[in-house]
Write an enzyme that holds these catalytic residues in place. Structure first.
Site, short mmCIF file in Angstrom:
data_model
loop_
_atom_site.label_atom_id
_atom_site.label_comp_id
_atom_site.label_asym_id
_atom_site.label_seq_id
_atom_site.Cartn_x
_atom_site.Cartn_y
_atom_site.Cartn_z
N ARG A 98 0.84 -1.19 0.00
CA ARG A 98 0.00 0.00 0.00
C ARG A 98 0.88 1.25 0.00
NH1 ARG A 98 -4.33 0.81 4.80
NH2 ARG A 98 -2.42 1.16 5.97
N LYS A 108 -5.45 4.57 8.76
CA LYS A 108 -6.53 4.73 7.80
C LYS A 108 -7.71 5.40 8.48
CE LYS A 108 -8.52 2.23 3.97
NZ LYS A 108 -8.88 0.97 3.35
N SER A 127 -12.28 -4.29 0.34
CA SER A 127 -12.55 -3.83 1.71
C SER A 127 -14.04 -3.56 1.87
CB SER A 127 -11.80 -2.52 2.01
OG SER A 127 -10.43 -2.73 2.04
#
Lengths: 214, 214
Positions: free
Chosen positions: B40, B138, B109
């Site tokens: 990521r 996040k 997700s």
């Protein structure tokens, strides 16, 4: 794909114009003579970029003007755009060409003969060469002039547009450059009348004497 | 592609660990038992993301652990990763599946049964379900518990991992969830000993009683 008509190349910018207004600006600009549209989104999420690309494609497709996506090969694939434009900080051109296949347009930003030769080698169809002037819309680390563009045009053999701060009033910067067109961002995106702005830019480009001797 | 082993799923984060150290951390984490790696990058340029993905792929490939790219389908294609992971702000799962083809892993997700059912419909192979705890890595707009995960697992029929602030010390949050594994970011990326951290997380997961009745 046939070579694109690069004459008046619009690069969008959602920082200069609210995203929801971009399709309307693009439509007016096409009516004013824009021949190619590059959709550039620097801060959008992937979902937003995808949705904005679909909205702009509906316009460009209706007018049979090619749509090119900046940087994001995945967005280009997702909306089946006509091509991709990449800079030196984006995917390598050879990788982009391999994934795009031979039938999509691939443009590459360059500012030197070396970068242009590498792009030609890697499968670029055309080049964006700049910056001609410092701009607010992109960090500029290398300025070019008409002679530099002429050398890139002659040595790479690739069609190209000059980019970077160009307006109708300073278009003579392209005199003698052999540029195949001119790319503009703020001169259209910031205009209250994008159609008239595009028309004025097109006329200024035709009068600029790009094929003159230097 | 065969279903991935989701048991101990590492999500990298270059904000928690300098990018040049990520391949080394990934290697140690794999030695400690990580079964899947998601790369990521939230602020890297496309070129940087591509180069970092190549560097991490060299590690994951050597250990025969699948590498999944977060968000960026183009990077997944460019490095021929094993798959892609997308969230609700990324490309639609159906579009990603169409471009990826049937042979790559697609993770999505979700935080609700509705999102999970849509992901299943759109071609997801597995789910990341969270957040279980608020985290710094996040933005969290929806917290889930073991019962919510259990319902998502049972109704969607898709393998899934719980994610969001999970550490060895709070792993019992997954008790009764039927989760197929656990995804961690900071518990490994911030550790001075990623191999030991991974081993400890794997043990905690096995002891958490994920198949218990609720």
């Amino acid at each position: 794909m046939n070579p694109a008509d690069l004459t008046l190349y619009l690069v969008t910018d959602s920082d200069l114009c609210p995203p929801e207004k971009v399709p309307g600006v693009v439509e007016k600009a096409i009516r004013g003579g824009v021949t190619l549209v590059q959709l550039r989104e620097k801060t959008a999420s992937s979902r937003e970029f995808y949705q904005r690309a679909l909205a702009v494609k509906a316009v460009t497709q209706a007018y049979h003007v090619p749509l090119i996506i900046n940087d994001r090969l995945d967005i280009a694939l997702a909306v089946d755009a006509d091509g991709l434009h990449i800079g030196q900080e984006d995917l390598p051109a050879s990788v982009a060409r391999r994934i795009l296949g031979p039938d999509k347009l691939l443009g590459v930003s360059v500012s030197t003969v070396e970068e242009a030769m590498a792009a030609a080698q890697d499968g670029a169809d055309h080049l964006g060469v700049g910056a001609l002037f410092p701009t607010d819309t992109k960090e500029v680390d290398h300025l070019v002039d008409a002679l530099a563009i002429r050398q890139i045009r002659q040595q790479s053999g690739l069609p190209l547009v000059g980019i970077g701060g160009i307006k109708a009033s300073n278009m003579d910067v392209l005199r003698g450059s052999l540029a195949d067109g001119v790319a503009v961002v703020s001169a259209i995106m910031c205009s209250h009348d994008p159609e008239a702005a595009a028309r004025e830019l097109g006329e200024a480009y035709r009068k600029a004497g790009v094929t003159d001797e230097i």
